[in-house]
Design an enzyme around this catalytic site. Structure first.
Site, PDB file in Angstrom:
ATOM      1  N   HIS A 211       0.839  -1.221   0.000  1.00  0.00           N
ATOM      2  CA  HIS A 211       0.000   0.000   0.000  1.00  0.00           C
ATOM      3  C   HIS A 211       0.868   1.263   0.000  1.00  0.00           C
ATOM      4  O   HIS A 211       0.445   2.300   0.501  1.00  0.00           O
ATOM      5  CB  HIS A 211      -0.945   0.041   1.210  1.00  0.00           C
ATOM      6  CG  HIS A 211      -1.650  -1.249   1.471  1.00  0.00           C
ATOM      7  ND1 HIS A 211      -2.885  -1.550   0.938  1.00  0.00           N
ATOM      8  CD2 HIS A 211      -1.283  -2.347   2.201  1.00  0.00           C
ATOM      9  CE1 HIS A 211      -3.255  -2.758   1.333  1.00  0.00           C
ATOM     10  NE2 HIS A 211      -2.292  -3.278   2.096  1.00  0.00           N
ATOM     11  N   SER A 332      14.591  21.782 -15.464  1.00  0.00           N
ATOM     12  CA  SER A 332      13.403  22.592 -15.721  1.00  0.00           C
ATOM     13  C   SER A 332      13.860  23.951 -16.219  1.00  0.00           C
ATOM     14  O   SER A 332      14.872  24.482 -15.757  1.00  0.00           O
ATOM     15  CB  SER A 332      12.598  22.731 -14.431  1.00  0.00           C
ATOM     16  OG  SER A 332      11.821  23.903 -14.479  1.00  0.00           O
ATOM     17  N   LYS A 338      15.468  21.469 -10.204  1.00  0.00           N
ATOM     18  CA  LYS A 338      14.833  20.219 -10.634  1.00  0.00           C
ATOM     19  C   LYS A 338      15.789  19.257 -11.356  1.00  0.00           C
ATOM     20  O   LYS A 338      16.642  19.680 -12.108  1.00  0.00           O
ATOM     21  CB  LYS A 338      13.655  20.521 -11.583  1.00  0.00           C
ATOM     22  CG  LYS A 338      12.491  21.226 -10.914  1.00  0.00           C
ATOM     23  CD  LYS A 338      11.782  20.377  -9.900  1.00  0.00           C
ATOM     24  CE  LYS A 338      10.543  19.669 -10.364  1.00  0.00           C
ATOM     25  NZ  LYS A 338       9.606  20.296 -11.205  1.00  0.00           N
ATOM     26  N   GLU A 345       9.327   8.599 -16.854  1.00  0.00           N
ATOM     27  CA  GLU A 345       7.937   9.023 -17.069  1.00  0.00           C
ATOM     28  C   GLU A 345       7.475   8.674 -18.472  1.00  0.00           C
ATOM     29  O   GLU A 345       6.337   8.241 -18.685  1.00  0.00           O
ATOM     30  CB  GLU A 345       7.818  10.538 -16.851  1.00  0.00           C
ATOM     31  CG  GLU A 345       8.047  10.948 -15.396  1.00  0.00           C
ATOM     32  CD  GLU A 345       8.261  12.453 -15.262  1.00  0.00           C
ATOM     33  OE1 GLU A 345       7.438  13.220 -15.768  1.00  0.00           O
ATOM     34  OE2 GLU A 345       9.271  12.856 -14.650  1.00  0.00           O
TER      35      GLU A 345
END
Ligand code: ARG
Length: 495
Positions: A211, A332, A338, A345
């Site tokens: 979980h 970024s 970043k 992704e």
């Protein structure tokens, strides 16, 4: 040392576990490898309508007075994408031609000039000098059209005892078979990259999650090896699909077979198929092989997507479990701090295309009456799309994982927080104090609650504090509360 032995065992297991469940057969029998074209498709030329009328009519237009409408030509043409089948199409045509000669259906000199012409055409396409014509619809007619330009009327003899229906089914099967072999190799390399990281991190302790809540301490090695298993099943599925696919449709002709005395065993053997397909109606309309390929590709894509998701989580500042190399991070344009895991992704995102390809083709085939319908021309793009997306996803994941660094300290700290050895505490009570597990679970729960209130770890509670909950406790309990001890103790098979 122990890990090297473990790795050997895993390597052997990889080998054993990728085989098809039933057909554990020798793959080397009569298989030839036809290299799948990765060449970028070249846009087809649109000819002036007069010329296109002339050419189209020579291929199938005997009974037609008019040429097709431009719209019809556009919806009908598949050359912009099916040119990727050129190697397979030419290979199958050569096998067919040889068989026609051997069966004395075609004379030797015509056979020779057809085969030479086809080889030259392959070179032209390899080199990029071939002009693909939209008016000639697809790769099959483009090649035959060019053959006619090169050798004249004899080109028309190649299509004896076959149809584009068995021709396309054959070429496409050969393409999917090559794609399966390539992907299998790529998945094997990926498994190796995972094994290397697992070996490097065999002793790196991290929290195992259920979980997405810290559950029990595990090692990074254990976690990563789960993906080796998944990919092993994926490879097994690919091989199952390959074994079932490997029957030759060639010689089924349009749908009913042919009156010519062809030898289907010969062409099947020549093309590395195990046997000719048994039913010509089925052979020209069957696309199970493409669906099986897409199903397998979808499951593999899910596995890659799950790992992609984990990498995204691990590389977040909040988790800080791992760091991708500069080569696989992006910055970024507005936030200088970043380091984005775009590769992971995108692999996660690409799974959408692959799964969509499966749904696409399943939907196309549902409800098609036997035998061939032109809807089946819609089979290629989803397969190409899925194969390309999967291939780049595997390559990116392999490279990304290779130089990913795990943050050993942080992983250990995370494994130690969240009372991850509470199960070990309960197990110890069962083993040493002979307390039933349900009761032990309850006692351990009370201790977690005390530690939580105090803001300390379980092994930071004193014996007195523990005895206050259960008087039978002894100092021995501290031997099971460390994360290392917890990991080492889980020596059951698979643990
Ligand atoms: N381009 C077609 C396809 O991919 C080839 C088969 C055409 N057959 C036909 N009967 N029109 O399906």
């Amino acid at each position: 040392m122990a890990m090297t032995t473990a790795k050997k065992a895993i390597d052997t297991r990889i080998k054993l576990r990728i085989l098809p469940l039933e057909q554990n057969r020798d793959r080397t029998m009569n298989e030839k490898k036809i290299i799948t074209s990765k060449q970028k498709p070249k846009p087809a030329t649109i000819l002036p309508s007069e010329e296109s009328k002339k050419v189209a009519n020579t291929m199938w237009g005997g009974r037609f007075k008019d040429s097709p409408d431009v719209l019809m030509e556009n919806i009908n043409a598949s050359i912009d994408f099916d040119q990727r089948l050129y190697i397979q199409d030419i290979t199958a045509s050569i096998a067919h031609c040889k068989m026609l000669v051997d069966q004395k259906i075609l004379d030797t000199s015509a056979g020779k000039s057809i085969i030479n012409g086809l080889k030259e055409i392959k070179n032209e396409i390899d080199k990029g000098s071939f002009e693909f014509k939209k008016s000639l619809e697809d790769i099959h007619l483009n090649i035959e059209g060019r053959l006619a330009e090169k050798i004249g009327d004899d080109a028309g003899r190649l299509h004896t005892a076959r149809s584009r229906n068995d021709q396309v089914a054959t070429g496409f099967k050969l393409w999917v078979r090559d794609a399966i072999d390539t992907l299998d190799e790529e998945l094997k390399n990926f498994q190796t990259a995972i094994l290397d990281q697992a070996e490097k991190n065999a002793g790196t302790i991290m929290p195992g999650f259920t979980h997405l809540q810290a559950a029990q301490p595990i090692t990074v090695g254990h976690h990563l090896l789960a993906y080796v298993e998944m990919l092993g099943r994926d490879r097994g599925r690919l091989r199952d699909a390959r074994a079932r696919l490997n029957e030759s449709p060639l010689g089924s002709a349009a749908l009913a077979g042919t009156s010519f005395p062809i030898n289907r065993e010969q062409t099947a053997r020549e093309l590395g198929f195990d046997r000719p397909s048994a039913n010509s109606m089925d052979a020209v309309s069957d696309r199970d092989f493409a669906l099986e390929f897409l199903s397998t590709a979808s499951i593999t894509a899910l596995h890659l997507s799950r790992l992609g998701e984990e990498i995204v989580i691990w590389c977040s500042a909040q988790f800080d479990f791992a760091r991708l190399s500069d080569a696989f991070s992006t910055g970024s344009s507005i936030m200088p701090q970043k380091r984005n895991p775009d590769g992971a992704e995108l692999v996660r995102g690409k799974s959408g295309r692959i799964i969509a390809s499966l749904i696409n083709l399943i939907t196309v085939i549902k409800g098609l009456p036997m035998a061939y319908s032109k809807d089946l021309q819609e089979d290629k793009e989803p397969v190409f799309e899925a194969a390309d997306s999967l291939s780049i996803s595997i390559a990116v994941m392999t490279a990304m994982l290779k130089d990913m660094e795990f943050n050993v300290q942080n992983l250990k700290k995370a494994a130690e927080s969240g009372f991850t050895t509470a199960t070990d505490l309960a197990d110890w009570m069962v083993r040493v104090l002979n307390i039933p597990f349900r009761k032990a679970h309850n006692i351990a729960g009370q201790m977690v609650s005390i530690a939580e209130e105090k803001g300390c770890r379980l092994d930071e509670l004193s014996l007195a504090e523990m005895k206050a909950v259960e008087p039978k406790f002894t100092n021995d309990v501290f031997s099971v509360l460390g994360v290392e001890e917890s990991v080492i103790s889980r020596n059951s098979f698979g643990g």
